[in-house]
Design a protein around this motif. Sequence first.
Motif, PDB file in Angstrom:
ATOM      1  N   SER A 289       0.729  -1.176   0.013  1.00  0.00           N
ATOM      2  CA  SER A 289       0.042  -0.076   0.123  1.00  0.00           C
ATOM      3  C   SER A 289       0.777   1.232   0.103  1.00  0.00           C
ATOM      4  N   ALA A 290       2.018   1.365  -0.604  1.00  0.00           N
ATOM      5  CA  ALA A 290       3.048   2.337  -0.444  1.00  0.00           C
ATOM      6  C   ALA A 290       2.406   3.521  -1.194  1.00  0.00           C
TER       7      ALA A 290
ATOM      8  N   GLY B 230     -21.113  15.128   6.730  1.00  0.00           N
ATOM      9  CA  GLY B 230     -19.722  15.431   6.663  1.00  0.00           C
ATOM     10  C   GLY B 230     -19.530  15.119   4.947  1.00  0.00           C
ATOM     11  N   HIS B 231     -18.491  15.797   4.345  1.00  0.00           N
ATOM     12  CA  HIS B 231     -18.155  15.621   3.091  1.00  0.00           C
ATOM     13  C   HIS B 231     -16.625  14.854   2.834  1.00  0.00           C
ATOM     14  N   CYS B 232     -16.774  13.756   2.309  1.00  0.00           N
ATOM     15  CA  CYS B 232     -15.608  12.839   2.226  1.00  0.00           C
ATOM     16  C   CYS B 232     -14.974  12.683   0.652  1.00  0.00           C
ATOM     17  N   PHE B 233     -13.664  12.416   0.693  1.00  0.00           N
ATOM     18  CA  PHE B 233     -13.115  12.473  -0.614  1.00  0.00           C
ATOM     19  C   PHE B 233     -12.339  11.208  -0.217  1.00  0.00           C
ATOM     20  N   ASP B 234     -12.593  10.002  -1.180  1.00  0.00           N
ATOM     21  CA  ASP B 234     -11.911   8.603  -1.264  1.00  0.00           C
ATOM     22  C   ASP B 234     -10.848   8.748  -2.200  1.00  0.00           C
ATOM     23  N   ILE B 235      -9.597   8.354  -1.660  1.00  0.00           N
ATOM     24  CA  ILE B 235      -8.348   8.259  -2.528  1.00  0.00           C
ATOM     25  C   ILE B 235      -8.056   6.991  -2.423  1.00  0.00           C
ATOM     26  N   GLU B 236      -8.250   6.390  -3.604  1.00  0.00           N
ATOM     27  CA  GLU B 236      -7.769   4.747  -3.894  1.00  0.00           C
ATOM     28  C   GLU B 236      -6.706   4.673  -4.836  1.00  0.00           C
ATOM     29  N   GLY B 237      -6.154   5.589  -5.343  1.00  0.00           N
ATOM     30  CA  GLY B 237      -5.080   5.250  -6.444  1.00  0.00           C
ATOM     31  C   GLY B 237      -4.073   6.580  -6.219  1.00  0.00           C
ATOM     32  N   THR B 238      -3.608   7.024  -7.309  1.00  0.00           N
ATOM     33  CA  THR B 238      -2.535   7.851  -7.218  1.00  0.00           C
ATOM     34  C   THR B 238      -2.731   9.339  -7.820  1.00  0.00           C
ATOM     35  N   ASP B 239      -4.215   9.608  -7.827  1.00  0.00           N
ATOM     36  CA  ASP B 239      -4.632  10.705  -8.725  1.00  0.00           C
ATOM     37  C   ASP B 239      -4.044  11.981  -8.221  1.00  0.00           C
TER      38      ASP B 239
ATOM     39  N   ILE C  34      -8.020   3.440   5.539  1.00  0.00           N
ATOM     40  CA  ILE C  34      -9.188   2.351   5.858  1.00  0.00           C
ATOM     41  C   ILE C  34      -8.195   1.072   5.604  1.00  0.00           C
ATOM     42  N   ASP C  35      -8.173   0.086   6.542  1.00  0.00           N
ATOM     43  CA  ASP C  35      -7.222  -1.049   6.707  1.00  0.00           C
ATOM     44  C   ASP C  35      -7.788  -2.227   5.739  1.00  0.00           C
ATOM     45  N   ASP C  36      -7.628  -1.948   4.312  1.00  0.00           N
ATOM     46  CA  ASP C  36      -8.236  -2.924   3.528  1.00  0.00           C
ATOM     47  C   ASP C  36      -6.818  -3.228   2.952  1.00  0.00           C
ATOM     48  N   GLU C  37      -6.784  -4.226   1.941  1.00  0.00           N
ATOM     49  CA  GLU C  37      -5.604  -4.705   1.110  1.00  0.00           C
ATOM     50  C   GLU C  37      -5.950  -4.275  -0.548  1.00  0.00           C
ATOM     51  N   PRO C  38      -5.344  -3.166  -0.980  1.00  0.00           N
ATOM     52  CA  PRO C  38      -4.548  -2.326  -0.346  1.00  0.00           C
ATOM     53  C   PRO C  38      -5.298  -1.442   0.644  1.00  0.00           C
ATOM     54  N   ARG C  39      -4.440  -0.661   1.276  1.00  0.00           N
ATOM     55  CA  ARG C  39      -5.103   0.417   2.262  1.00  0.00           C
ATOM     56  C   ARG C  39      -5.473   1.717   1.180  1.00  0.00           C
ATOM     57  N   TRP C  40      -6.520   2.395   1.647  1.00  0.00           N
ATOM     58  CA  TRP C  40      -6.677   3.577   0.911  1.00  0.00           C
ATOM     59  C   TRP C  40      -7.201   4.744   1.829  1.00  0.00           C
ATOM     60  N   LEU C  41      -7.400   5.831   1.282  1.00  0.00           N
ATOM     61  CA  LEU C  41      -7.750   6.917   2.246  1.00  0.00           C
ATOM     62  C   LEU C  41      -9.076   7.434   2.069  1.00  0.00           C
ATOM     63  N   SER C  42      -9.679   7.983   2.995  1.00  0.00           N
ATOM     64  CA  SER C  42     -10.846   8.823   2.977  1.00  0.00           C
ATOM     65  C   SER C  42     -10.663  10.010   4.051  1.00  0.00           C
ATOM     66  N   VAL C  43     -10.858  11.313   3.333  1.00  0.00           N
ATOM     67  CA  VAL C  43     -10.507  12.495   3.989  1.00  0.00           C
ATOM     68  C   VAL C  43     -11.623  13.216   4.060  1.00  0.00           C
ATOM     69  N   CYS C  44     -12.332  13.187   5.340  1.00  0.00           N
ATOM     70  CA  CYS C  44     -13.562  14.062   5.626  1.00  0.00           C
ATOM     71  C   CYS C  44     -13.660  15.438   6.322  1.00  0.00           C
ATOM     72  N   PHE C  45     -14.568  16.026   6.010  1.00  0.00           N
ATOM     73  CA  PHE C  45     -14.508  17.389   6.594  1.00  0.00           C
ATOM     74  C   PHE C  45     -16.103  17.616   7.142  1.00  0.00           C
ATOM     75  N   TYR C  46     -16.414  18.454   8.129  1.00  0.00           N
ATOM     76  CA  TYR C  46     -17.984  18.638   8.214  1.00  0.00           C
ATOM     77  C   TYR C  46     -18.463  19.368   7.157  1.00  0.00           C
ATOM     78  N   GLY C  47     -19.566  19.134   6.704  1.00  0.00           N
ATOM     79  CA  GLY C  47     -20.473  19.504   5.522  1.00  0.00           C
ATOM     80  C   GLY C  47     -20.139  20.969   5.185  1.00  0.00           C
ATOM     81  N   GLN C  48     -20.573  21.944   6.231  1.00  0.00           N
ATOM     82  CA  GLN C  48     -20.496  23.219   6.016  1.00  0.00           C
ATOM     83  C   GLN C  48     -18.936  23.959   6.086  1.00  0.00           C
TER      84      GLN C  48
END
Length: 136
Positions: free
Chosen positions: A20-21, A108-117, A73-87
């Motif tokens: 998950s580098a 909340g308002h979340c952004f999932d990052i599963e790759g290298t975008d 998120i502790d999956d294989e591979p790991r990925w990120l979810s970045v969340c903020f309060y909606g307002q």
Amino acid sequence: MVDTSQQQIETFVQEWPSSSAPARDIFLLFLKQLQGLADSRLEFHARPGVSYSLRGVRQERTVRPLFVMVDVIDDEPRWLSVCFYGQAITDPEQRGDFVPGGLLGEDGHCFDIEGTDSSLVAYVQGRIVEAHAAAA
């Protein structure tokens, strides 16, 4: 006095699976950004097998001091979810997801990052700056 959250973060990063580098590199980018924000501190909450949460908190705020939560998120591979309060942020490009009750029980308002975008990473970094300013 040694910051136990910093020690936990360092140990967590050292033990990160090599499979998950890319997610680790993005996590470190967000970590460095959060460390550079004024009047902020970091909290780290580990739930092995589920998620690891890096939280940016405005020190002087007593009501809703959290301004961002970077979950690994502790999956294989790991990925990120970045969340903020909606307002707390805008999403002019509509790249995130509205999550009712998704941030500590509030909308909340979340952004999932599963790759290298890299454009998504830069976009989320902009939202971090925006949320930090809104929490002032």
